[in-house]
Design a protein around this motif. Structure first.
Motif, mmCIF file in Angstrom:
data_model
loop_
_atom_site.group_PDB
_atom_site.id
_atom_site.type_symbol
_atom_site.label_atom_id
_atom_site.label_comp_id
_atom_site.label_asym_id
_atom_site.label_seq_id
_atom_site.Cartn_x
_atom_site.Cartn_y
_atom_site.Cartn_z
ATOM 1 N N ALA A 68 0.860 -1.185 0.000
ATOM 2 C CA ALA A 68 0.000 0.000 0.000
ATOM 3 C C ALA A 68 0.896 1.233 0.000
ATOM 4 O O ALA A 68 2.079 1.151 0.360
ATOM 5 N N PRO A 69 0.340 2.381 -0.378
ATOM 6 C CA PRO A 69 1.143 3.613 -0.342
ATOM 7 C C PRO A 69 1.601 3.922 1.089
ATOM 8 O O PRO A 69 0.969 3.507 2.061
ATOM 9 N N ALA A 70 2.687 4.676 1.190
ATOM 10 C CA ALA A 70 3.200 5.102 2.494
ATOM 11 C C ALA A 70 2.112 5.862 3.257
ATOM 12 O O ALA A 70 1.278 6.551 2.657
ATOM 13 N N GLN A 71 2.119 5.711 4.564
ATOM 14 C CA GLN A 71 1.159 6.376 5.442
ATOM 15 C C GLN A 71 1.953 7.225 6.430
ATOM 16 O O GLN A 71 2.630 6.691 7.302
ATOM 17 N N GLU A 72 1.914 8.540 6.244
ATOM 18 C CA GLU A 72 2.677 9.474 7.075
ATOM 19 C C GLU A 72 4.137 9.063 7.097
ATOM 20 O O GLU A 72 4.759 8.971 6.064
ATOM 21 N N LYS A 73 4.720 8.752 8.274
ATOM 22 C CA LYS A 73 6.148 8.410 8.346
ATOM 23 C C LYS A 73 6.426 6.937 8.087
ATOM 24 O O LYS A 73 7.566 6.513 8.092
ATOM 25 N N PHE A 74 5.393 6.154 7.822
ATOM 26 C CA PHE A 74 5.554 4.715 7.622
ATOM 27 C C PHE A 74 5.559 4.397 6.132
ATOM 28 O O PHE A 74 4.591 4.660 5.427
ATOM 29 N N ASP A 75 6.658 3.789 5.671
ATOM 30 C CA ASP A 75 6.782 3.542 4.237
ATOM 31 C C ASP A 75 6.654 2.075 3.851
ATOM 32 O O ASP A 75 6.650 1.748 2.675
ATOM 33 N N THR A 76 6.534 1.186 4.822
ATOM 34 C CA THR A 76 6.384 -0.243 4.527
ATOM 35 C C THR A 76 4.973 -0.641 4.937
ATOM 36 O O THR A 76 4.730 -0.994 6.092
ATOM 37 N N CYS A 77 4.041 -0.528 3.994
ATOM 38 C CA CYS A 77 2.623 -0.716 4.289
ATOM 39 C C CYS A 77 2.009 -1.729 3.321
ATOM 40 O O CYS A 77 2.477 -1.904 2.197
ATOM 41 N N TYR A 78 0.928 -2.359 3.804
ATOM 42 C CA TYR A 78 0.254 -3.408 3.041
ATOM 43 C C TYR A 78 -1.246 -3.205 3.076
ATOM 44 O O TYR A 78 -1.809 -2.775 4.085
ATOM 45 N N ASP A 79 -1.896 -3.562 1.966
ATOM 46 C CA ASP A 79 -3.354 -3.527 1.878
ATOM 47 C C ASP A 79 -3.862 -4.935 2.167
ATOM 48 O O ASP A 79 -3.616 -5.865 1.399
ATOM 49 N N MET A 80 -4.548 -5.090 3.271
ATOM 50 C CA MET A 80 -5.020 -6.404 3.710
ATOM 51 C C MET A 80 -6.484 -6.654 3.359
ATOM 52 O O MET A 80 -7.097 -7.591 3.863
ATOM 53 N N THR A 81 -7.037 -5.835 2.474
ATOM 54 C CA THR A 81 -8.409 -6.027 2.036
ATOM 55 C C THR A 81 -8.575 -7.443 1.483
ATOM 56 O O THR A 81 -7.805 -7.876 0.632
ATOM 57 N N GLY A 82 -9.541 -8.172 2.000
ATOM 58 C CA GLY A 82 -9.812 -9.518 1.523
ATOM 59 C C GLY A 82 -8.939 -10.601 2.142
ATOM 60 O O GLY A 82 -9.136 -11.775 1.870
ATOM 61 N N ASN A 83 -7.988 -10.231 2.946
ATOM 62 C CA ASN A 83 -7.142 -11.212 3.642
ATOM 63 C C ASN A 83 -7.676 -11.399 5.053
ATOM 64 O O ASN A 83 -7.577 -10.496 5.881
ATOM 65 N N GLY A 84 -8.246 -12.540 5.312
ATOM 66 C CA GLY A 84 -8.822 -12.796 6.630
ATOM 67 C C GLY A 84 -7.788 -12.894 7.732
ATOM 68 O O GLY A 84 -7.986 -12.445 8.847
ATOM 69 N N ARG A 85 -6.651 -13.459 7.414
ATOM 70 C CA ARG A 85 -5.608 -13.657 8.427
ATOM 71 C C ARG A 85 -4.258 -13.245 7.838
ATOM 72 O O ARG A 85 -3.901 -13.649 6.747
ATOM 73 N N ILE A 86 -3.533 -12.454 8.588
ATOM 74 C CA ILE A 86 -2.230 -11.973 8.140
ATOM 75 C C ILE A 86 -1.143 -12.844 8.764
ATOM 76 O O ILE A 86 -1.145 -13.077 9.972
ATOM 77 N N GLN A 87 -0.233 -13.325 7.951
ATOM 78 C CA GLN A 87 0.899 -14.110 8.440
ATOM 79 C C GLN A 87 2.123 -13.199 8.479
ATOM 80 O O GLN A 87 2.722 -12.910 7.449
ATOM 81 N N LEU A 88 2.470 -12.727 9.677
ATOM 82 C CA LEU A 88 3.612 -11.832 9.830
ATOM 83 C C LEU A 88 4.861 -12.605 10.217
ATOM 84 O O LEU A 88 4.783 -13.530 11.030
ATOM 85 N N PRO A 89 6.001 -12.218 9.676
ATOM 86 C CA PRO A 89 7.246 -12.869 10.099
ATOM 87 C C PRO A 89 7.614 -12.398 11.507
ATOM 88 O O PRO A 89 7.272 -11.286 11.906
ATOM 89 N N GLU A 90 8.293 -13.244 12.237
ATOM 90 C CA GLU A 90 8.733 -12.870 13.575
ATOM 91 C C GLU A 90 9.915 -11.909 13.467
ATOM 92 O O GLU A 90 10.850 -12.148 12.706
#
Length: 148
Positions: A68-90
């Motif tokens: 997803a586009p950057a949000q304010e000071k955060f440049d590593t963003c994702y669009d989770m629309t339609g993703n019921g569960r997010i698998q994040l790395p530790e």
């Protein structure tokens, strides 16, 4: 940000891992200036080189999710629309005295206020490499400590 160094709690941060893989940044990037934990700072601020390595590794680990586009000071963003569960790395911080701190998902990403389907890496780069590394309250409250 300016800090009264005598009132800070310094930690010996030596490295960071994403999904079990240590980032290729020298420990001196953290130890030469210092790392503090600060309950008055929301997010975690890293030296620019360490942040770039973290962001790059996270992007590789989350390649299946649309960015997803950057949000304010955060440049590593994702669009989770339609993703019921997010698998994040530790994400694990490695400290002196063989102490590791792994973050729960709430310590890794932030959900934006404007769109609840956009989440961003809850870390940011310091403006200068000479700035302190700051572990903010969101990360520190959502972590699991282990001694190895």
């Amino acid at each position: 940000r300016s800090y009264n160094r005598s009132s800070l709690y310094f930690l010996e941060l030596l490295g960071i891992s994403v999904a079990g893989s240590r980032l290729d940044v020298p420990p001196t990037i953290f130890t030469s200036v210092g790392t503090v934990i600060d309950s008055g700072t929301s997010i975690t601020y890293l030296p620019p080189l360490a942040y770039t390595a973290l962001s790059t590794k996270l992007r590789q680990s989350m390649a299946d999710y649309p960015q997803a586009p950057a949000q304010e000071k955060f440049d590593t963003c994702y669009d989770m629309t339609g993703n019921g569960r997010i698998q994040l790395p530790e994400i694990t911080l490695h400290f002196g005295c063989a102490t590791d701190v792994s973050f729960n998902p709430l310590g890794i990403v932030l959900i934006t206020k404007k769109n609840p389907y956009i989440c961003c890496l809850g870390f940011a780069a310091n403006k200068k490499s000479e700035d302190l590394t700051v572990i903010g309250i969101i990360s520190s409250e959502n972590s699991i400590f282990s001694m190895t």
